[in-house]
Design a protein around this motif. Structure first.
Motif: not given
Length: 357
Positions: A252-258
């Protein structure tokens, strides 16, 4: 005087959070492509997934990881990373040259004969591979014969690799750690770690029947506590996205931090360490968080409703509405979270001092 004290306190907390950014494991999700199509796969992997990390991307990841003093090991996963064995071997050599251990997780689809297994493992060992994890259980057995696993085990032992075999179990599983050890004739080999994990209802694993899901929830090994992976393991997905945990759920993009080409791993993980949600997940775990946030709902989420923490995080990060609620609650608890972290850090320091005396 007051402003000076506040500035000192803010600097202390900033230094404290920076000190807690101590990832030891970099997981490189080389590809989501896999020649298997296991029913419990958290990534829903198969041969129709496109894209993979390029050799240049993998090098960039390892070089960034080597700049983090706490980093110890680079682990290659998929899909199945052995679909890109040359990229992996080259990357293992780079990791070794930078003083990092290297491991791989694979289904052993490539170990069709003793000779092929030995050749594949020798190439990786010569590059500097130190450990191998084989995945084998009922769903894997639908695609990979047991003799492939036996071939890979023999090759890994010949090459002196630290060897693990991960067995996903649920109610009614035919293959267990004990049965697999017996089938492989490894009863007298305690140094080979054959261990069980419970299936998560994430990815393709979510699509199982109600009885199977209920069995996962009731399983004695279902874990619902604090997450030991978040902020200590960093994962780079097959597109270069950085995630602050082992990431055993869909990307999920929401779990991506960078991203490795933008912030880079260290900066992304420092930002994640300042995020109260990830720190709350580390302290209490996502199951407890969901139970707390939804306690006043008409139908609250109960701790006993979850088969594991990855399933709970899946619920949080795939729902924009729920994620907003959880983030608001985490921000409201920021002060409490920081206090708990300082107290726990103090306890750990005291324990280490006592142990050293």
């Amino acid at each position: 005087m007051r402003s000076s004290a506040m500035a000192f306190g803010a600097q202390f907390l900033s230094d404290f959070r920076a000190a807690r950014v101590t990832p030891t494991n970099l997981v490189l999700n080389v590809t989501l492509k896999c020649p298997l199509k296991c029913s419990h796969c958290c990534f829903s992997s198969d041969m129709f997934h496109g894209g993979h990390l390029s050799a240049a991307d993998v090098h960039r990841c390892i070089q960034q990881a080597a700049q983090i003093p706490s980093m110890e090991i680079i682990h290659f996963v998929g899909g199945d990373p052995m679909l890109h064995a040359d990229i992996v071997a080259d990357a293992v050599a780079l990791a070794a040259s930078l003083g990092l251990r290297a491991g791989i997780t694979t289904s052993a689809f490539w170990a069709k004969s003793p000779a092929r297994a030995t050749a594949a493992v020798r190439q990786l060992r010569a590059a500097g591979l130190t450990e191998m994890t084989l995945s084998y259980d009922d769903p894997h057995a639908e695609f990979v014969p047991l003799n492939f696993i036996a071939n890979a085990v023999a090759a890994a032992r010949e090459c002196g690799l630290l060897l693990r075999i991960a067995v996903v179990v649920e109610a009614g599983s035919k293959i267990t750690a004990a049965s697999l050890r017996a089938d492989l004739g490894l009863q007298d080999e305690p140094g080979i770690n054959i261990y069980e994990t419970v299936a998560n209802s994430t990815g393709r694993g979510e699509g199982t029947d109600e009885d199977t899901q209920a069995g996962r929830v009731r399983h004695a090994s279902a874990y619902r506590g604090p997450c030991e992976s978040v902020l200590h393991t960093v994962t780079v997905d097959h597109e270069g996205g950085i995630r602050p945990c082992c990431g055993v759920l869909p990307h999920y993009d929401s779990l991506k931090v960078g991203h490795i080409a933008k912030e880079g791993i260290e900066a992304a993980m420092r930002a994640a360490a300042d995020d109260p949600l990830y720190r709350w997940i580390r302290l209490e775990g996502p199951v407890a968080i969901l139970a707390a946030v939804t306690a006043a709902d008409p139908v609250p989420m109960r701790v006993e409703d979850f088969d594991g923490i990855c399933t709970a995080c899946d619920r949080i990060f795939r729902s924009p509405e729920l994620l907003v609620r959880v983030r608001e609650a985490a921000e409201a608890r920021r002060g409490q979270i920081e206090t708990c972290e300082i107290l726990l850090d103090g306890q750990a320091a005291s324990a280490n001092l006592v142990a050293a005396q």
